[in-house]
Design an enzyme around this catalytic site. Structure first.
Site, short mmCIF file in Angstrom:
data_model
loop_
_atom_site.label_atom_id
_atom_site.label_comp_id
_atom_site.label_asym_id
_atom_site.label_seq_id
_atom_site.Cartn_x
_atom_site.Cartn_y
_atom_site.Cartn_z
N ASN A 108 0.86 -1.18 0.00
CA ASN A 108 0.00 0.00 0.00
C ASN A 108 0.90 1.24 0.00
O ASN A 108 1.45 1.62 1.03
CB ASN A 108 -0.88 -0.05 1.26
CG ASN A 108 -1.78 1.16 1.39
OD1 ASN A 108 -1.74 2.08 0.57
ND2 ASN A 108 -2.58 1.18 2.44
N ARG A 117 -2.71 -2.13 -3.30
CA ARG A 117 -3.87 -1.28 -3.06
C ARG A 117 -3.79 -0.10 -4.03
O ARG A 117 -2.78 0.58 -4.11
CB ARG A 117 -3.84 -0.75 -1.64
CG ARG A 117 -5.01 0.17 -1.39
CD ARG A 117 -4.89 0.89 -0.08
NE ARG A 117 -6.07 1.69 0.13
CZ ARG A 117 -6.07 2.83 0.80
NH1 ARG A 117 -4.97 3.30 1.31
NH2 ARG A 117 -7.18 3.50 0.95
N HIS A 170 -12.75 3.68 0.47
CA HIS A 170 -12.75 2.71 1.58
C HIS A 170 -13.53 1.43 1.21
O HIS A 170 -14.01 0.72 2.09
CB HIS A 170 -13.41 3.28 2.86
CG HIS A 170 -12.68 4.41 3.50
ND1 HIS A 170 -13.34 5.47 4.07
CD2 HIS A 170 -11.37 4.64 3.69
CE1 HIS A 170 -12.46 6.32 4.58
NE2 HIS A 170 -11.25 5.83 4.36
N ARG A 229 -10.91 17.17 7.16
CA ARG A 229 -11.69 17.49 5.95
C ARG A 229 -13.10 17.94 6.33
O ARG A 229 -13.69 17.42 7.27
CB ARG A 229 -11.81 16.25 5.05
CG ARG A 229 -10.49 15.76 4.53
CD ARG A 229 -10.66 14.50 3.69
NE ARG A 229 -9.49 13.65 3.87
CZ ARG A 229 -9.49 12.34 3.69
NH1 ARG A 229 -10.60 11.72 3.33
NH2 ARG A 229 -8.40 11.64 3.88
N GLU A 262 -8.07 -4.61 5.55
CA GLU A 262 -7.98 -4.40 4.10
C GLU A 262 -6.90 -5.28 3.48
O GLU A 262 -7.05 -5.76 2.36
CB GLU A 262 -7.73 -2.92 3.81
CG GLU A 262 -8.96 -2.08 4.15
CD GLU A 262 -8.67 -0.61 4.37
OE1 GLU A 262 -8.98 0.17 3.47
OE2 GLU A 262 -8.14 -0.24 5.43
#
Ligand code: ADP
Length: 403
Positions: free
Chosen positions: A7, A91, A180, A241, A384
């Site tokens: 990743n 990923r 996600h 954010r 993940e």
């Protein structure tokens, strides 16, 4: 099969070496500060404590080579040679509309990832760096790309289109993609398993609450809506954010303050969210602590965050015509009983009731709803890397069959 899961971020590489037989993590770690002062390799073999090596790491290729060297090291390594790595699973953040599933990496797939760099400029280029680095070091090893967006490709147009002129979608691919996905897929499958149901029989709302945060409505195994959009900025209020705002705010602020698009982007992505509201921190641990000590802005940030999550839960129950389970995952979702309780407050009308003792759980798979709660609520630590390893195995088998 031994799968190297990679990743790549712009300055980091997270990795795991997974033996898919028994789904066992042989080693894992992190390369950090690539191209910067203080770069380092962290390596944990076989569940042991991390070994940190401070070393100059100018680019991703050097980073990948260092990881491989650690994996085959004669003292702390877990394999004898690089040839024992059967496949690499990468990923990749953005697969656009082209990829509704993971894909074996071919020149066509690489072109697809390049084409999405425009709409994921922070994520896809470093993902590509990782792919190129592995291809140079392991040219004969099969590789698979696992996209964050793929799981949400099942959203219907009514959920993924914006109320903009249709040509913006046709010309620029302006639509909601969602992110996600690997995590939402994994935790929804686990929750169905914990319910003793098939995922195709239940409606689940998955709440991935970390620094970046998103919800998904997973109806009978398929994502039908999710809170992130064209970019990971939409939806919930996050660590830094802003999430959903009136788009007119952007042009208003740009004109009022005379800031550039880049400066505006920085404000929305890095100086907003619970950090911007509290003026204190983007980390919920700090905010919980400060709120309990009486800091009103920390309390406000927590209230705004949990209110927005609760509103999304209500809207996704409506989108699916009901809900059978809610799942909490990622840093905050897995660890903070305080936030889970705040989010679920007032959801009794939907059939959601949390058990205060069960809700004390941290980082472990567990049902946290009360006995008899009509909607089951779970904590499921996301994984993940495991999904990436499983998809890599599945696609490598398919490639072998098709040879
Ligand atoms: P990401 O992968 O998006 O960077 P993580 O899933 O690792 O994020 O989540 C990190 C966030 O989780 C932290 O910023 C913090 O807000 C939150 N978090 C982690 N542990 C706890 C905890 N024990 N209590 C409250 N919040 C926590």
């Amino acid at each position: 099969m031994i799968v190297f899961v990679v990743n790549c971020g712009s300055s980091s590489i997270k990795y795991q070496l997974i033996n898919t037989q028994g789904e066992y993590v042989m080693a894992k770690g992190l390369v950090e500060r690539i191209g910067m002062e203080g770069s380092a390799l962290h390596y944990s073999p076989d569940g042991a404590a991390a070994i940190e090596t401070k070393v100059d790491i100018p680019d991703h290729k050097v980073g990948i080579q260092l990881i491989i060297d650690a994996l085959i090291d004669k003292d702390n390594g877990v394999i004898h040679s690089m040839d024992e790595i059967d496949a690499v699973g990468h990923r990749v953040v953005h697969g656009g509309e082209r990829f509704a599933d993971s894909a074996p990496i071919t020149p066509y797939v690489i072109q697809g990832i390049i084409d999405c760099c425009d709409i994921a400029p922070l994520h896809n280029p470093p993902n590509l760096e990782g792919i190129y680095a592995c291809q140079k070091i392991m040219p004969d090893t099969p590789m698979v790309a696992v996209f964050d967006t793929a799981f949400h490709q099942s959203m219907p147009p009514a959920a993924y289109l914006y109320g903009l002129p249709y040509e913006e979608y046709e010309n620029y691919g302006l639509r909601r993609y969602g992110f996600h996905g690997t995590s939402h897929k994994y935790v929804s499958m686990r929750a169905a398993r914990l319910m003793g149901e098939d995922v195709t029989d239940v409606r689940i709302i998955t709440c991935h609450l970390g620094n970046g945060a998103s919800l998904a409505a997973v109806k009978y195994g398929h994502s039908v809506d999710t809170s992130m959009g064209f970019t990971p900025l939409e939806g919930l209020i996050m660590g830094t954010r802003c999430g959903e705002i009136d788009p007119a705010v952007v042009t208003y602020l740009m004109e009022k303050k005379g800031v550039t698009a880049e400066e505006m982007d920085d404000e929305l992505n890095r100086r907003s969210g619970v950090l911007g509201i509290s003026g204190l921190s983007s980390d919920f641990r700090d905010l919980e602590y400060a709120a309990k000590a009486g800091n009103p802005r920390a309390e406000l940030a927590i209230d705004m965050f949990s209110y927005r999550v609760r509103k999304f839960i209500g809207s996704y129950a409506a989108a699916m015509g009901g809900v059978d389970a809610i799942v909490f995952t990622a840093g905050l979702g897995e660890n903070s009983g305080f936030m889970r309780k705040k989010i679920c407050q007032g959801l009794k009308f939907l059939g959601v009731e949390i058990d205060p003792v069960r809700n004390e759980v941290r980082g472990k798979e567990c049902e946290i709803s009360k006995e008899g709660s009509r909607v089951k609520v779970f904590v499921v630590p996301t994984n993940e890397e495991l999904v990436i390893a499983r998809d890599t195995l599945r696609l490598c088998r398919r490639m072998r069959r098709n040879k």
